[in-house]
Design an enzyme around this catalytic site. Structure first.
Site, PDB file in Angstrom:
ATOM      1  N   CYS A 114       1.104  -0.714  -0.153  1.00  0.00           N
ATOM      2  CA  CYS A 114      -0.055   0.023  -0.161  1.00  0.00           C
ATOM      3  C   CYS A 114       0.911   0.736  -0.332  1.00  0.00           C
ATOM      4  CB  CYS A 114      -0.773  -0.083   0.704  1.00  0.00           C
ATOM      5  SG  CYS A 114      -2.021  -0.974   1.432  1.00  0.00           S
ATOM      6  N   HIS A 260      -3.751   5.840   1.037  1.00  0.00           N
ATOM      7  CA  HIS A 260      -3.994   5.282   0.365  1.00  0.00           C
ATOM      8  C   HIS A 260      -5.910   5.093   0.863  1.00  0.00           C
ATOM      9  CE1 HIS A 260      -4.321   0.815   0.151  1.00  0.00           C
ATOM     10  NE2 HIS A 260      -4.324   0.570   1.202  1.00  0.00           N
ATOM     11  N   ASN A 290      -9.897  -1.747  -2.235  1.00  0.00           N
ATOM     12  CA  ASN A 290      -8.291  -1.330  -1.874  1.00  0.00           C
ATOM     13  C   ASN A 290      -8.171  -1.926  -2.989  1.00  0.00           C
ATOM     14  OD1 ASN A 290      -6.019  -1.536  -0.711  1.00  0.00           O
ATOM     15  ND2 ASN A 290      -6.666  -1.759   1.016  1.00  0.00           N
TER      16      ASN A 290
END
Length: 333
Positions: A114, A260, A290
């Site tokens: 990430c 993020h 995500n």
């Protein structure tokens, strides 16, 4: 010498998994619960025969089709993925050939999750400022859904697959500022796939279900959600403070915060903890989920297109997660 983002594009797999699809597999959930808790309406999932390299090729081709950079201008290729086609060779070498790039270029992979996009920008800026490259092609691509057990309700609601392509150059739309980066390997086991590497090469076939009915296995992605949440709350606010300090700015100088896109609950908690006004905090999660290292460049591209980001603004981007690893910088548009 300055380093600037010149252009950003992304690619999403054709297959879409909606919340209705998730609820059919897990009837104890509801569409409303998924939206309110996770903030995701749908996520794109790579086909069985579609890899991270395949996605990265399509993202790069989209970028070249826009015509802002020619493929023969690229003189360094960076590829971020935790879903490589092979243990070896380096996927970036395969991408050089598939994209028809020159042979006299650098090409490397790096394995990050990430925080991967921020780290990639730091590497690209270093290459440009050192005079090693003038045009760096940064590709991110993930197929995390291939790492998920079919019964993993929590992670299947969160993660989507995607790829992005960014050109970093000596000219462009956003100058890249100073970086703050961090690592804490003590949290490695809280987000991990244990088997498949040299430490544990063979599948362990050790699947069991915890007290909440969640699958646990060395052969699939395991995420300790509570520990990841605690890590995020402990490390991201100081990361933002340090990034502002090293860029000689204060929080009021930032026009938009692009973090993020982990999940809606976590993002809202962070925003409120850091007292960031909602209109200065960008969300780009609902239609993608995500997508790991892809979330920030997807958000940046969308924010440019919907005019949430415009010329003259300062944007703070921050990535954080698996590793543990975290990083942030300021983009001056």
């Amino acid at each position: 010498m300055k380093a600037l983002i010149k252009s950003i594009c992304y690619y999403l797999p054709v297959k879409i998994v909606t919340n209705e699809d998730i609820v059919r597999d897990f009837p104890e959930w509801s569409v409303e619960k998924i939206v309110s808790k996770v903030g995701v309406n749908k996520r794109h999932v790579a086909a069985n025969d579609e890899t991270a390299v395949d996605l990265a090729v399509k993202a790069a081709e989209c970028l070249f089709e826009e015509g802002k950079t020619e493929r023969n201008e690229i003189d360094y290729l960076l590829f971020c993925t935790q879903s490589p086609d092979y243990i070896l060779p380096t996927s970036a070498c395969i991408l050089q050939e598939r994209l028809g790039l020159r042979k006299n270029i650098g090409a490397i992979d790096y394995n990050l999750g990430c925080s991967g996009y921020v780290y990639g920008l730091s590497l690209a800026k270093g290459l440009i400022c050192a005079g090693i490259a003038r045009n760096v092609l940064l590709l991110t691509a993930e197929t995390y859904n291939k790492h998920l057990h079919p019964k993993d309700k929590g992670n299947r609601t969160i993660f989507g697959d995607a790829a992005t392509a960014t050109v970093i150059s000596t000219e462009g739309i956003a100058e890249i500022g100073n970086f703050c980066l961090g690592t804490d390997g003590s949290g490695a086991e809280n987000l991990m796939i244990k088997s498949g590497g040299m430490r544990c090469p063979k599948r362990q076939e050790d699947l069991y279900f915890d007290e909440n009915g969640n699958p646990c296995s060395s052969d699939y992605l395991y995420m300790n959600g509570s520990e990841i949440f605690t890590f995020t709350l402990d490390y991201v606010p100081p990361l933002v403070v340090d990034t502002l300090r090293c860029n000689e700015l204060c929080q009021e100088d930032i026009d938009k915060f692009v973090f993020h896109q982990a999940n809606k609950y976590m993002l809202n908690f962070l925003r409120k903890k850091m007292k960031i006004d909602p209109e200065r905090f960008y969300y780009s999660l609902a239609e993608y989920g995500n997508t790991v290292s892809n979330t920030i460049p997807i958000a940046l591209r969308n924010a440019i297109e919907d005019k949430s980001i415009s010329t003259g603004q300062r944007i703070l981007i921050a990535g954080f997660g698996v590793g543990y690893s975290w990083g942030a910088t300021v983009l001056n548009f």
